[in-house]
Design a protein around this motif. Structure first.
Motif, mmCIF file in Angstrom:
data_model
loop_
_atom_site.group_PDB
_atom_site.id
_atom_site.type_symbol
_atom_site.label_atom_id
_atom_site.label_comp_id
_atom_site.label_asym_id
_atom_site.label_seq_id
_atom_site.Cartn_x
_atom_site.Cartn_y
_atom_site.Cartn_z
ATOM 1 N N LEU A 95 0.779 -1.259 0.050
ATOM 2 C CA LEU A 95 0.056 -0.201 -0.004
ATOM 3 C C LEU A 95 0.812 1.151 -0.116
ATOM 4 C CD1 LEU A 95 -2.761 -1.053 2.591
ATOM 5 C CD2 LEU A 95 -3.006 -0.741 0.392
ATOM 6 N N THR A 96 1.916 1.252 0.929
ATOM 7 C CA THR A 96 2.625 2.418 0.993
ATOM 8 C C THR A 96 3.613 2.797 -0.107
ATOM 9 O OG1 THR A 96 4.160 1.286 2.346
ATOM 10 C CG2 THR A 96 2.471 2.820 3.531
ATOM 11 N N MET A 97 4.239 1.565 -0.630
ATOM 12 C CA MET A 97 4.896 1.774 -1.857
ATOM 13 C C MET A 97 4.226 2.132 -3.015
ATOM 14 S SD MET A 97 8.133 1.304 -2.269
ATOM 15 C CE MET A 97 8.793 0.948 -4.000
ATOM 16 N N VAL A 98 2.836 1.963 -3.142
ATOM 17 C CA VAL A 98 2.087 2.354 -4.393
ATOM 18 C C VAL A 98 1.970 3.893 -4.164
ATOM 19 C CG1 VAL A 98 -0.411 2.408 -5.268
ATOM 20 C CG2 VAL A 98 0.939 0.124 -4.817
ATOM 21 N N VAL A 99 1.535 4.393 -3.039
ATOM 22 C CA VAL A 99 1.519 5.772 -2.550
ATOM 23 C C VAL A 99 2.563 6.375 -3.086
ATOM 24 C CG1 VAL A 99 1.298 7.610 -0.713
ATOM 25 C CG2 VAL A 99 -0.106 5.460 -0.806
ATOM 26 N N PHE A 100 4.138 6.014 -2.539
ATOM 27 C CA PHE A 100 5.424 6.601 -2.795
ATOM 28 C C PHE A 100 5.515 6.631 -4.149
ATOM 29 C CE2 PHE A 100 9.943 5.526 -3.421
ATOM 30 C CZ PHE A 100 10.321 6.807 -3.033
ATOM 31 N N GLU A 101 5.241 5.470 -4.782
ATOM 32 C CA GLU A 101 5.763 5.378 -6.392
ATOM 33 C C GLU A 101 4.908 6.149 -7.243
ATOM 34 O OE1 GLU A 101 5.110 3.453 -10.123
ATOM 35 O OE2 GLU A 101 3.988 2.623 -8.366
ATOM 36 N N ALA A 102 3.618 6.476 -6.770
ATOM 37 C CA ALA A 102 2.466 7.274 -7.352
ATOM 38 C C ALA A 102 3.008 8.647 -7.381
ATOM 39 C CB ALA A 102 1.177 7.070 -6.990
ATOM 40 N N SER A 103 3.526 9.161 -6.021
ATOM 41 C CA SER A 103 3.862 10.410 -5.811
ATOM 42 C C SER A 103 5.012 10.826 -6.876
ATOM 43 C CB SER A 103 4.368 10.568 -4.519
ATOM 44 O OG SER A 103 3.278 10.065 -3.639
ATOM 45 N N VAL A 104 6.274 9.609 -6.914
ATOM 46 C CA VAL A 104 7.180 10.223 -7.798
ATOM 47 C C VAL A 104 7.031 10.036 -9.208
ATOM 48 C CG1 VAL A 104 9.541 9.195 -8.198
ATOM 49 C CG2 VAL A 104 8.826 9.262 -5.788
ATOM 50 N N SER A 105 6.124 9.062 -9.559
ATOM 51 C CA SER A 105 5.948 9.024 -11.115
ATOM 52 C C SER A 105 4.981 10.104 -11.749
ATOM 53 C CB SER A 105 5.141 7.833 -11.351
ATOM 54 O OG SER A 105 5.542 6.738 -10.879
ATOM 55 N N HIS A 106 4.172 10.734 -10.593
ATOM 56 C CA HIS A 106 3.402 11.828 -11.212
ATOM 57 C C HIS A 106 3.986 13.354 -11.224
ATOM 58 C CE1 HIS A 106 -0.293 9.595 -11.803
ATOM 59 N NE2 HIS A 106 0.175 8.693 -10.668
ATOM 60 N N ARG A 107 5.206 13.341 -10.421
ATOM 61 C CA ARG A 107 6.143 14.368 -10.617
ATOM 62 C C ARG A 107 7.079 14.383 -11.793
ATOM 63 N NH1 ARG A 107 8.469 16.263 -4.872
ATOM 64 N NH2 ARG A 107 6.188 16.297 -4.646
ATOM 65 N N PHE B 282 6.682 12.022 -14.378
ATOM 66 C CA PHE B 282 6.275 11.840 -15.933
ATOM 67 C C PHE B 282 4.972 12.730 -15.999
ATOM 68 C CE2 PHE B 282 8.262 7.512 -14.339
ATOM 69 C CZ PHE B 282 9.126 7.528 -15.566
ATOM 70 N N LYS B 283 5.058 13.916 -15.731
ATOM 71 C CA LYS B 283 4.094 14.969 -15.613
ATOM 72 C C LYS B 283 3.512 14.819 -17.205
ATOM 73 C CE LYS B 283 4.777 18.457 -12.410
ATOM 74 N NZ LYS B 283 5.709 19.533 -11.969
ATOM 75 N N ASP B 284 4.263 14.711 -17.980
ATOM 76 C CA ASP B 284 3.850 14.921 -19.553
ATOM 77 C C ASP B 284 2.885 13.745 -19.847
ATOM 78 O OD1 ASP B 284 5.982 13.459 -18.973
ATOM 79 O OD2 ASP B 284 6.247 13.269 -21.133
ATOM 80 N N GLN B 285 2.853 12.624 -19.059
ATOM 81 C CA GLN B 285 2.186 11.560 -19.313
ATOM 82 C C GLN B 285 0.591 11.669 -18.806
ATOM 83 O OE1 GLN B 285 2.973 7.907 -20.192
ATOM 84 N NE2 GLN B 285 5.102 8.427 -20.747
ATOM 85 N N LEU B 286 0.521 12.803 -18.178
ATOM 86 C CA LEU B 286 -1.030 12.777 -17.516
ATOM 87 C C LEU B 286 -2.003 13.779 -18.020
ATOM 88 C CD1 LEU B 286 0.720 12.490 -13.812
ATOM 89 C CD2 LEU B 286 -0.420 10.698 -15.151
ATOM 90 N N GLU B 287 -3.114 13.525 -17.874
ATOM 91 C CA GLU B 287 -4.237 14.476 -18.159
ATOM 92 C C GLU B 287 -4.284 15.397 -16.737
ATOM 93 O OE1 GLU B 287 -7.018 11.530 -19.107
ATOM 94 O OE2 GLU B 287 -5.660 10.963 -20.357
ATOM 95 N N PRO B 288 -4.844 16.624 -17.124
ATOM 96 C CA PRO B 288 -5.023 17.774 -15.927
ATOM 97 C C PRO B 288 -5.713 17.116 -14.806
ATOM 98 C CG PRO B 288 -5.598 18.529 -18.168
ATOM 99 C CD PRO B 288 -5.179 17.196 -18.480
ATOM 100 N N HIS B 289 -6.869 16.483 -15.059
ATOM 101 C CA HIS B 289 -7.768 16.110 -14.003
ATOM 102 C C HIS B 289 -7.216 15.188 -13.169
ATOM 103 C CE1 HIS B 289 -8.878 13.119 -17.043
ATOM 104 N NE2 HIS B 289 -9.153 12.379 -15.723
ATOM 105 N N HIS B 290 -6.194 14.754 -13.482
ATOM 106 C CA HIS B 290 -5.564 13.154 -13.063
ATOM 107 C C HIS B 290 -5.047 13.578 -11.629
ATOM 108 C CE1 HIS B 290 -4.733 9.531 -14.600
ATOM 109 N NE2 HIS B 290 -3.747 9.273 -13.812
#
Lengths: 391, 301
Positions: A223-235, A237-245
């Motif tokens: 659970l906590t790795m998913v949180v950590f990893e989501a936080s890092v990825s979404h910083r 790989f910003k270009d991969q994400l849609e704004p509402h994401h």
């Protein structure tokens, strides 16, 4: 554009980033050390000895690697078995992290094993069925296959192989249940490995409940790795994400934090059941006892409350930071069982050689690079436009 | 009536007796395996003169290099190593009053932890008592070293293609009923070889006939479920380097509970996972059915 065709100053500017330079240095040194290990033996590059046959490579690369890769089975079960479909955006990165985690655990194992070319022996040649390690070997082998099936839709979408994509999607639920079974068993088996060492592992860590502890804490790690990893990825790989994401992801992070908080609370009390079962209360007043209290309060109970507080007050930043502390706590626990509290009373305690650290760093680096390579190409963080409904 | 009652009580007493006999018997460690045909060696520390003939015979027998020390003239291994599967060590207290030699080698457990740990059966116990190592199966994971409470297996950390090294109980000789090399080499009869049951009798009778010479305990009779290496000594065994906190329970038994639970977990998780998936799917179907007509009514044609 062909980068190799750039004029050399420009070429240098593109490639000589601090990240690339450090990465290249670690990998180059790591490579040399691995060559040394395979030509001159484990003793040349490690501080392993007869009293300490397992060190950093098993304690961190394998035990922590497997625990921190638990996000794959946790999120797959969340989405496909518990039907919490809102977590779907985090599912593919979690499964990819899980798959790569296990893959590089096996890579690390190949460096650590005395005769790594015999790795397939327990699966294809000689069966030591009384060994917990036999179960681990089989399960890691099977679970890697299952995780490949779970991740393959992303690969097939990338390659645009629609028929295979449709066929493999039918296996999803079966693969998830298989993943849950295999993970439950080998996560706990890694703890059960140490049941054979009652005289070597410190009594505060040695308990018949070790398999239960390893399984329950793998849920927390997932659970906590998913949180950590989501936080890092979404910083990163910003270009991969849609704004509402971003806002949607924050909601999911709060949910995962709450779940982790509940499991941490249960885990905290389980740890005391372990102490009570062994009648080890008096040992808490020793230096090792103090260290045990640091693990159980600092890395279990405190994160438990912070995660509960963070998700209640909708403070995603606090949940993210605490998730990282919790991940560190899992690493502390695995290293305690395998290295620090193992032969804790030996006069010459094991301390990893710097070359062991470099090899570990190299393997982690290659893992991150592979993750980046895949995320930049395949539909992991974002749905593939042609397969949007299926994502 | 009275008679019946008396008989009933008798029956009850007998039952209670047999139950308590069963429940109390674990204090006397049950033999983990059938020890019939099990050979053993008995080392009597009070007879050992520390000449290390056993150590040398072992190394010569297995073509192993001596570990030359200091000025290059003295072979002095301090513990088991990959070139020294058996070693004579010496204990002495600070006053120098109490001392003893002690021989170290594989204990050849009746229920060996190393063999239960080995995922490829490279380590196995033979009915003759020897725990043997097959280098052609070993993958080098070193779990046997983690598992062995006596810290016997050693690993060739300096070799590119390493093996585990440990005393094989001279399997080539013992499997034919002959004594191992270290026993043959002993000039004082400190190490004897024979059937385990007979050696245990012999050890006990030595303690009975010279009670002041010996600690009243045969080490290895019950430890870790019993071993084929048996010890007599005049000094407490705690001081001779034997592991602290070791009980009479067989070590492999410690993982049996876990391994037995594996099929349960598979079956129950499979049922739980499938059931849960089915339940959630059905729930989603039902909500969809409720939601869709409602929407139709609201904005319906």
């Amino acid at each position: 554009m062909n980068r190799l065709a750039l004029p050399s100053p420009l070429f240098k500017r593109e490639w000589l980033t601090p990240f690339n330079v450090i990465t290249a240095a670690i990998l180059a040194v790591g490579f040399i050390i691995v060559v040394m290990r395979f030509t001159m033996g484990l003793g040349t590059v490690t501080n392993l000895s007869n009293p300490y046959p397992w060190g950093l490579w098993i304690g961190f690369d394998v035990l922590c690697g497997v625990a921190l890769a638990a996000g794959g089975y946790i999120l797959a079960s969340t989405v496909y078995l518990f039907g919490l479909k809102q977590y779907r955006p985090l599912l593919r990165p979690a499964i990819l992290t899980g798959f790569l985690g296990y893959f590089f655990v096996v890579v690390a194992l190949l460096v650590d094993l005395g005769r790594p070319w015999r790795l397939p022996y327990p699966v294809f040649y000689s069966y030591g069925v009384s060994s917990v390690m036999f179960l681990v070997a089989w399960h890691v082998f099977l679970y890697l296959t299952v995780q490949f099936i779970e991740f393959s839709p992303a690969v097939f979408e990338w390659l645009n192989w629609k028929k295979l994509r449709a066929w493999v999607a039918k296996l999803t639920v079966a693969a998830t249940i298989a993943g849950l079974i295999l993970s439950t068993l080998h996560q706990s088996a890694l703890g059960a490995l140490f049941l054979l060492a009652p005289t070597k592992l410190h009594p505060l860590w040695y308990t018949p409940l070790l398999p239960v502890f390893f399984f329950v804490s793998s849920i927390i790690a997932g659970l906590t790795m998913v949180v950590f990893e989501a936080s890092v990825s979404h910083r990163v790989f910003k270009d991969q994400l849609e704004p509402h994401h971003a806002t949607q992801i924050n909601d999911l992070i709060l949910g995962l934090g709450k779940a982790a908080s509940i499991v941490l609370f249960a885990y905290f009390w389980l740890k005391w059941v372990g102490v009570a079962r062994g009648h080890n209360w008096d040992l808490l007043a020793t230096p090792m006892g103090l260290w045990f209290l640091v693990e159980v309060f600092g890395f279990v109970l405190v994160p438990c409350f912070l995660l509960a507080w963070g998700s209640r007050t909708r403070n995603a930043g606090l949940v993210r930071a605490t998730a990282l502390v919790t991940v560190v706590g899992i690493i502390v626990n695995r290293l305690n069982v395998s290295v620090i509290a193992f032969r804790w009373n030996y006069e010459q305690p094991y301390w990893p050689h710097w070359m062991e650290l470099v090899v570990t760093a190299s393997i982690v680096t290659v893992g991150i690079l592979t993750f980046r390579w895949i995320v930049k190409r395949m539909p992991v963080l974002r749905p593939h436009p042609d397969f949007e409904g299926l994502y | 009536m009275i008679l019946q009652r008396r008989e009933f009580l008798k029956l009850g007493a007998a039952t209670a007796g047999s139950v308590s006999a069963v429940t109390l018997s674990p204090t006397e460690a049950r033999p983990a395996v059938n020890t019939e045909g099990c050979k053993a060696m008995l080392y009597d520390a009070t007879k050992c003169i520390g000449c290390r003939a056993c150590q040398t015979a072992c190394r010569l027998g297995f073509d192993m290099e001596p570990s030359i020390n200091g000025d290059g003239l003295y072979d002095e291994p301090s513990d088991l190593s990959t070139t020294c599967p058996t070693v004579i060590r010496q204990y002495q207290d600070e006053q120098g009053e109490e001392w003893s030699f002690v021989k170290r080698q594989c204990m050849h457990c009746l229920d060996p932890a190393c063999a239960s740990a080995c995922l490829v059966n490279a380590l196995e116990r033979d009915d003759c008592g020897a725990v043997t190592y097959d280098v052609d199966k070993c993958i080098g994971c070193r779990y046997c070293m983690i598992a062995c409470p006596f810290e016997v297996p050693t690993f060739e950390y300096e070799k590119a293609i390493p093996s585990i090294v440990k005393c094989p109980f001279c399997f080539d000789l013992v499997s034919q009923g002959k004594a191992p090399r270290c026993v043959e080499a002993c000039p004082t009869g400190a190490i004897t070889f024979g059937d385990r049951d007979e050696l245990l009798e012999d050890a006990r009778s030595r303690i009975y006939s010279e009670p002041n010479r010996y600690v009243h305990h045969v080490y290895g009779e019950h430890e870790a479920g019993g071993t084929a290496a048996l010890y007599l000594a005049g000094v407490s065994f705690d001081k001779l380097g034997f592991p602290k906190g070791l009980t009479n329970k067989s070590i492999p038994d410690l993982t049996k509970g876990f391994l037995n639970s594996v099929p349960l977990v598979i079956i129950l998780w499979a049922a739980f996972g499938t059931g849960l998936h089915w339940f959630v799917q059905r729930r989603d179907e039902l909500t969809e059915r409720e939601v869709v007509p409602a929407e139709r009514e609201e904005g319906g044609p």
